[in-house]
Motif scaffolding. Structure first.
Motif, mmCIF file in Angstrom:
data_model
loop_
_atom_site.group_PDB
_atom_site.id
_atom_site.type_symbol
_atom_site.label_atom_id
_atom_site.label_comp_id
_atom_site.label_asym_id
_atom_site.label_seq_id
_atom_site.Cartn_x
_atom_site.Cartn_y
_atom_site.Cartn_z
ATOM 1 N N MET A 170 43.315 33.899 27.072
ATOM 2 C CA MET A 170 43.260 34.004 28.539
ATOM 3 C C MET A 170 43.321 35.472 28.954
ATOM 4 O O MET A 170 44.100 36.256 28.420
ATOM 5 C CB MET A 170 44.437 33.241 29.172
ATOM 6 C CG MET A 170 44.409 33.209 30.690
ATOM 7 S SD MET A 170 45.780 32.224 31.360
ATOM 8 C CE MET A 170 45.499 32.444 33.109
ATOM 9 N N LYS A 171 42.475 35.862 29.892
ATOM 10 C CA LYS A 171 42.396 37.237 30.351
ATOM 11 C C LYS A 171 43.681 37.635 31.071
ATOM 12 O O LYS A 171 44.170 36.904 31.937
ATOM 13 C CB LYS A 171 41.206 37.392 31.298
ATOM 14 C CG LYS A 171 40.935 38.825 31.727
ATOM 15 C CD LYS A 171 39.719 38.880 32.632
ATOM 16 C CE LYS A 171 39.439 40.307 33.095
ATOM 17 N NZ LYS A 171 38.265 40.377 34.005
ATOM 18 N N ILE B 208 46.286 39.129 33.663
ATOM 19 C CA ILE B 208 46.172 39.247 35.116
ATOM 20 C C ILE B 208 46.155 40.726 35.494
ATOM 21 O O ILE B 208 47.074 41.476 35.176
ATOM 22 C CB ILE B 208 47.333 38.525 35.822
ATOM 23 C CG1 ILE B 208 47.293 37.031 35.510
ATOM 24 C CG2 ILE B 208 47.267 38.761 37.334
ATOM 25 C CD1 ILE B 208 48.475 36.256 36.060
ATOM 26 N N GLN B 209 45.113 41.147 36.145
ATOM 27 C CA GLN B 209 44.992 42.547 36.552
ATOM 28 C C GLN B 209 45.704 42.829 37.862
ATOM 29 O O GLN B 209 46.317 43.881 38.035
ATOM 30 C CB GLN B 209 43.508 42.916 36.693
ATOM 31 C CG GLN B 209 42.721 42.864 35.391
ATOM 32 C CD GLN B 209 41.229 43.068 35.631
ATOM 33 O OE1 GLN B 209 40.565 42.199 36.196
ATOM 34 N NE2 GLN B 209 40.722 44.220 35.220
ATOM 35 N N SER C 291 40.234 36.265 48.217
ATOM 36 C CA SER C 291 39.564 35.672 47.056
ATOM 37 C C SER C 291 38.135 36.173 46.915
ATOM 38 O O SER C 291 37.678 36.496 45.812
ATOM 39 C CB SER C 291 39.580 34.144 47.168
ATOM 40 O OG SER C 291 40.905 33.649 47.141
ATOM 41 N N ASN D 296 35.308 41.080 40.317
ATOM 42 C CA ASN D 296 35.545 40.557 38.966
ATOM 43 C C ASN D 296 36.957 40.848 38.468
ATOM 44 O O ASN D 296 37.164 41.198 37.298
ATOM 45 C CB ASN D 296 34.512 41.129 37.978
ATOM 46 C CG ASN D 296 34.445 40.319 36.694
ATOM 47 O OD1 ASN D 296 34.684 39.104 36.691
ATOM 48 N ND2 ASN D 296 34.135 40.974 35.587
ATOM 49 N N SER E 292 40.793 39.576 37.502
ATOM 50 C CA SER E 292 41.666 38.436 37.237
ATOM 51 C C SER E 292 42.895 38.651 38.124
ATOM 52 O O SER E 292 43.429 39.765 38.193
ATOM 53 C CB SER E 292 42.069 38.387 35.766
ATOM 54 O OG SER E 292 42.704 39.582 35.365
ATOM 55 N N TYR E 293 43.335 37.625 38.813
ATOM 56 C CA TYR E 293 44.325 37.850 39.863
ATOM 57 C C TYR E 293 45.245 36.654 40.059
ATOM 58 O O TYR E 293 45.004 35.556 39.562
ATOM 59 C CB TYR E 293 43.630 38.158 41.185
ATOM 60 C CG TYR E 293 42.882 36.974 41.778
ATOM 61 C CD1 TYR E 293 43.502 36.126 42.696
ATOM 62 C CD2 TYR E 293 41.565 36.683 41.415
ATOM 63 C CE1 TYR E 293 42.827 35.037 43.241
ATOM 64 C CE2 TYR E 293 40.896 35.606 41.949
ATOM 65 C CZ TYR E 293 41.527 34.783 42.860
ATOM 66 O OH TYR E 293 40.862 33.697 43.381
ATOM 67 N N GLU E 294 46.292 36.897 40.829
ATOM 68 C CA GLU E 294 47.155 35.854 41.363
ATOM 69 C C GLU E 294 47.529 36.267 42.783
ATOM 70 O O GLU E 294 47.674 37.450 43.076
ATOM 71 C CB GLU E 294 48.413 35.677 40.505
ATOM 72 C CG GLU E 294 49.301 36.907 40.451
ATOM 73 C CD GLU E 294 50.552 36.706 39.593
ATOM 74 O OE1 GLU E 294 50.730 35.602 39.037
ATOM 75 O OE2 GLU E 294 51.341 37.671 39.472
ATOM 76 N N PHE F 208 45.108 30.044 40.956
ATOM 77 C CA PHE F 208 45.543 31.438 41.024
ATOM 78 C C PHE F 208 46.415 31.715 42.250
ATOM 79 O O PHE F 208 46.893 32.833 42.430
ATOM 80 C CB PHE F 208 44.332 32.371 41.037
ATOM 81 C CG PHE F 208 43.425 32.178 39.855
ATOM 82 C CD1 PHE F 208 43.908 32.309 38.561
ATOM 83 C CD2 PHE F 208 42.096 31.836 40.035
ATOM 84 C CE1 PHE F 208 43.074 32.115 37.469
ATOM 85 C CE2 PHE F 208 41.255 31.647 38.950
ATOM 86 C CZ PHE F 208 41.748 31.785 37.657
ATOM 87 N N GLY G 94 50.847 40.571 37.210
ATOM 88 C CA GLY G 94 49.691 41.470 37.163
ATOM 89 C C GLY G 94 50.052 42.892 36.780
ATOM 90 O O GLY G 94 51.185 43.335 36.955
#
Length: 325
Positions: free
Chosen positions: A1-2, A4-5, A27, A34, A36-38, A63, A88
């Motif tokens: 899994m990528k 979280i940035q 979003s 591009n 990856s986030y929450e 997310f 993140g």
């Protein structure tokens, strides 16, 4: 899994009208870039249907995460809970009233991740608020904050900020100290702090949740954080120093009174009673104050050794949160 940035932390109180629109806006920006986030919404005891909307978003988007307080504890406590939950690499805070523009997020991320800043604070150079109700008090508040803290930021209280994850994991945002997060970060050794001009938008729904008392509280908190930053870890250096000064004044005054009394007795001159001399009471008060200041310093040191680091808020429920909250 990528990994979280980006973690977007959004404290809110009764912002049901704007949550859905804000979520869609954030979003779209993050997906387009591009990332990856929450997105973590912290409901600070809302009495409208804010939590219902957040819960629905959590079901539709994995997310999105939610934290709900048992009651209204304040923005600082909401941010503290959000900071504990973030995963993140870069953390962005913003308000839920649509006055902060999510289009700023990619550039804020770049300043933290690629240029190595610890913290970037937004600067709403052009504001859409009342000049006398908000703009003028804000300018005065920020001028005093700059002078006191040494940080040359124009807008300490801007909700839109970006941080390295390490920063938010080390600072403690309590009371109403959210206004001074840059100062808290500086005090913890995160000194690469700057600002970025950000777009400010007029409030679209509802009214502001902050009254004029926030400026009075802000200045009181500023005095508090100035004192804590200088003497918070060494209270005896403050109270002890003033204790020495006051006790010395009292002791020297008492010595002068006693010496004067003995001199007049030796030369068989008429002398007034010691208790009739106003300096007697000045000396007594000064020595007592010096002693009390010493005691305050010792008590401060003892409190530091036995500090309770527990949370000062209670969470009612969470959504999609897997941390130790």
């Amino acid at each position: 899994m990528k990994p979280i940035q980006l973690s977007i932390v959004i404290p809110l109180l009764n912002e049901a009208e704007s949550i859905q629109e804000l979520h869609e806006w954030i979003s779209s920006v993050l997906i387009e870039s591009n990332f990856s986030y929450e997105i973590i919404f912290i409901d600070d005891g809302s009495t409208d249907n804010s939590w219902t909307i957040i819960s629905d978003l959590c079901k539709k988007n994995e997310f999105v995460k939610g934290i709900r307080f048992l009651k209204n504890y304040g923005k600082s406590q909401a941010l503290h809970a959000g900071f504990e939950a973030v995963q993140g690499e870069v953390v962005i805070t913003m308000d839920a009233d649509l006055q902060d523009n999510p289009e700023e997020i990619p550039e804020l991320y770049n300043l933290i991740k690629n240029e190595g800043y610890h913290l970037i604070s937004g600067w709403k150079k052009v504001r859409y608020d009342s000049f006398f109700a908000k703009n003028l008090p804000s300018k005065l508040f920020n001028a005093v904050a700059r002078k006191t803290s040494g940080l040359q930021l124009h807008d300490f209280n801007c909700g839109l900020k970006a941080y390295q994850k390490e920063v938010v994991k080390h600072i403690k945002v309590t009371g109403e100290m959210h206004r001074y997060i840059p100062v808290l970060a500086k005090n913890e050794g995160f000194t690469k702090i700057s600002e970025k001009i950000v777009q400010h938008q007029a409030r679209k729904y509802g009214d502001t949740k902050f009254g004029s008392e926030r400026f009075i509280n802000g200045f009181l908190d500023l005095i508090n954080i100035w004192f804590l930053s200088k003497f918070g870890k060494r209270p005896m250096h403050f109270f002890g120093a003033w204790g020495v000064v006051m006790f010395s004044i009292g002791f020297l005054s008492a010595a002068w009174i006693g010496g004067s009394k003995l001199y007049k007795l030796y030369h068989q001159e008429p002398a007034i009673l010691v208790t009739n001399n106003p300096w007697f009471y000045i000396a007594l008060s000064a020595m007592l104050m010096g002693l009390l200041l010493f005691i305050a310093g010792f008590l401060g040191e003892l409190i530091l050794l036995n500090t309770n680091t527990g949370k000062n808020y209670k969470i009612k429920s969470t959504n999609n949160i897997k941390s130790h909250l």
